[in-house]
Write a protein that holds these residues in place. Sequence first.
Motif, PDB file in Angstrom:
ATOM      1  N   VAL A 139       0.601  -0.973   0.286  1.00 10.45           N
ATOM      2  CA  VAL A 139      -0.186  -0.010   0.091  1.00 10.45           C
ATOM      3  C   VAL A 139       1.131   1.460   0.014  1.00 10.45           C
ATOM      4  O   VAL A 139       1.813   1.553   0.847  1.00 10.45           O
ATOM      5  CB  VAL A 139      -1.258  -0.033   1.051  1.00 10.45           C
ATOM      6  N   VAL A 140       1.179   2.288  -1.191  1.00 13.62           N
ATOM      7  CA  VAL A 140       1.457   3.706  -1.244  1.00 13.62           C
ATOM      8  C   VAL A 140       0.673   4.351  -0.661  1.00 13.62           C
ATOM      9  O   VAL A 140      -0.312   4.148  -0.939  1.00 13.62           O
ATOM     10  CB  VAL A 140       2.110   3.392  -2.151  1.00 13.62           C
ATOM     11  N   MET A 141       1.131   4.917   0.716  1.00 14.10           N
ATOM     12  CA  MET A 141       0.742   5.816   1.188  1.00 14.10           C
ATOM     13  C   MET A 141       0.748   7.686   1.388  1.00 14.10           C
ATOM     14  O   MET A 141       0.310   7.994   1.386  1.00 14.10           O
ATOM     15  CB  MET A 141       0.617   4.998   3.001  1.00 14.10           C
ATOM     16  N   GLY A 142       2.243   7.234   0.822  1.00 10.14           N
ATOM     17  CA  GLY A 142       2.055   9.165   0.899  1.00 10.14           C
ATOM     18  C   GLY A 142       3.403   9.426   0.560  1.00 10.14           C
ATOM     19  O   GLY A 142       4.580   8.607   0.223  1.00 10.14           O
ATOM     20  N   GLN A 143       4.178  10.284   1.210  1.00 11.55           N
ATOM     21  CA  GLN A 143       5.062  10.448   0.499  1.00 11.55           C
ATOM     22  C   GLN A 143       5.876  11.483   1.550  1.00 11.55           C
ATOM     23  O   GLN A 143       5.047  12.176   1.800  1.00 11.55           O
ATOM     24  CB  GLN A 143       5.997  11.496  -0.943  1.00 11.55           C
ATOM     25  N   GLN A 144       7.319  11.753   1.876  1.00 12.87           N
ATOM     26  CA  GLN A 144       8.308  12.451   2.462  1.00 12.87           C
ATOM     27  C   GLN A 144       9.767  12.090   2.483  1.00 12.87           C
ATOM     28  O   GLN A 144      10.040  11.032   2.290  1.00 12.87           O
ATOM     29  CB  GLN A 144       7.675  12.010   3.894  1.00 12.87           C
ATOM     30  N   ASN A 145      10.587  13.737   2.542  1.00 17.11           N
ATOM     31  CA  ASN A 145      11.686  13.367   2.874  1.00 17.11           C
ATOM     32  C   ASN A 145      12.039  12.954   1.189  1.00 17.11           C
ATOM     33  O   ASN A 145      12.812  11.729   0.757  1.00 17.11           O
ATOM     34  CB  ASN A 145      12.394  12.879   3.757  1.00 17.11           C
ATOM     35  N   GLY A 146      11.314  12.960   0.037  1.00 21.93           N
ATOM     36  CA  GLY A 146      12.131  12.597  -1.127  1.00 21.93           C
ATOM     37  C   GLY A 146      11.746  11.229  -1.397  1.00 21.93           C
ATOM     38  O   GLY A 146      12.179  10.491  -3.102  1.00 21.93           O
ATOM     39  N   LEU A 147      10.874  10.574  -0.835  1.00 22.72           N
ATOM     40  CA  LEU A 147      10.545   8.978  -0.840  1.00 22.72           C
ATOM     41  C   LEU A 147       9.191   8.524  -0.692  1.00 22.72           C
ATOM     42  O   LEU A 147       8.686   9.245  -0.637  1.00 22.72           O
ATOM     43  CB  LEU A 147      11.633   8.152   0.573  1.00 22.72           C
ATOM     44  N   LEU A 148       8.336   7.720  -1.410  1.00 19.63           N
ATOM     45  CA  LEU A 148       7.363   6.979  -1.628  1.00 19.63           C
ATOM     46  C   LEU A 148       7.566   5.926  -0.139  1.00 19.63           C
ATOM     47  O   LEU A 148       7.846   5.575   0.398  1.00 19.63           O
ATOM     48  CB  LEU A 148       6.957   6.260  -1.949  1.00 19.63           C
ATOM     49  N   TYR A 149       6.303   6.544   1.070  1.00 17.58           N
ATOM     50  CA  TYR A 149       6.138   5.487   1.680  1.00 17.58           C
ATOM     51  C   TYR A 149       4.903   4.735   2.351  1.00 17.58           C
ATOM     52  O   TYR A 149       4.175   5.023   1.780  1.00 17.58           O
ATOM     53  CB  TYR A 149       6.985   5.743   3.406  1.00 17.58           C
ATOM     54  N   GLY A 150       4.944   3.147   2.545  1.00 21.75           N
ATOM     55  CA  GLY A 150       3.741   2.717   2.725  1.00 21.75           C
ATOM     56  C   GLY A 150       4.021   1.307   3.676  1.00 21.75           C
ATOM     57  O   GLY A 150       4.543   1.220   4.288  1.00 21.75           O
ATOM     58  N   GLU A 151       3.150   0.360   3.478  1.00 18.46           N
ATOM     59  CA  GLU A 151       3.025  -1.207   4.276  1.00 18.46           C
ATOM     60  C   GLU A 151       2.369  -2.249   3.027  1.00 18.46           C
ATOM     61  O   GLU A 151       2.168  -2.054   2.025  1.00 18.46           O
ATOM     62  CB  GLU A 151       2.303  -0.757   4.804  1.00 18.46           C
ATOM     63  N   MET A 152       3.288  -3.001   3.779  1.00 19.28           N
ATOM     64  CA  MET A 152       2.397  -4.415   3.282  1.00 19.28           C
ATOM     65  C   MET A 152       1.705  -4.520   3.486  1.00 19.28           C
ATOM     66  O   MET A 152       1.783  -5.165   5.314  1.00 19.28           O
ATOM     67  CB  MET A 152       3.615  -5.538   2.863  1.00 19.28           C
ATOM     68  N   TRP A 153       0.752  -5.318   3.565  1.00 16.85           N
ATOM     69  CA  TRP A 153      -0.608  -6.735   4.479  1.00 16.85           C
ATOM     70  C   TRP A 153      -1.072  -7.228   3.843  1.00 16.85           C
ATOM     71  O   TRP A 153      -0.764  -7.857   2.595  1.00 16.85           O
ATOM     72  CB  TRP A 153      -1.804  -5.318   4.390  1.00 16.85           C
TER      73      TRP A 153
END
Length: 159
Positions: A139-153
């Motif tokens: 799950v691509v949740m957003g972007q911060q500090n130039g990187l995408l962040y997210g989680e695997m469910w």
Amino acid sequence: MADYNLEEKDSFTVLGIGTELQSDYTDYAGINKEKADFWQAINQNGGIDLLKAVATNDYIFVVNEAVNNKMMHYAGVMTEESIPEASRLIQFPKGEYLVVKGEGNSAEELSNTLTGTAFGEVLQEVNNVAYVGGPNAAVVMGQQNGLLYGEMWIPVVRK
């Protein structure tokens, strides 16, 4: 050790545009190339924009699911709507999920990193739960500090 936890989630549905992966399930290079080609196509042909237009939040789901003995790969969003281009409504069950956190330079890199960490490390180390199939999603949740962040469910059951 990877950043993970176990969470209860209500059931939810993801509307997806997908492709059948033709490579053998042990051919990681082939699978990754097919996924990369799919994501390039869906970004170029506007499919991802169509999904985003009906989404109830900003999350993009990168879903893997076995359907009728076929390996399927989807781009999806949470929504109550439908679009003609969509190929499947993907039902995620209510229950416990292994949630692995990560980040990457692109959605593809994030998904590959999360998938590798979740299936290659965390599920090997966590002794009290098991993945018994069903859809799983990065799950691509957003972007911060130039990187995408997210989680695997990943839906899991107690051993």
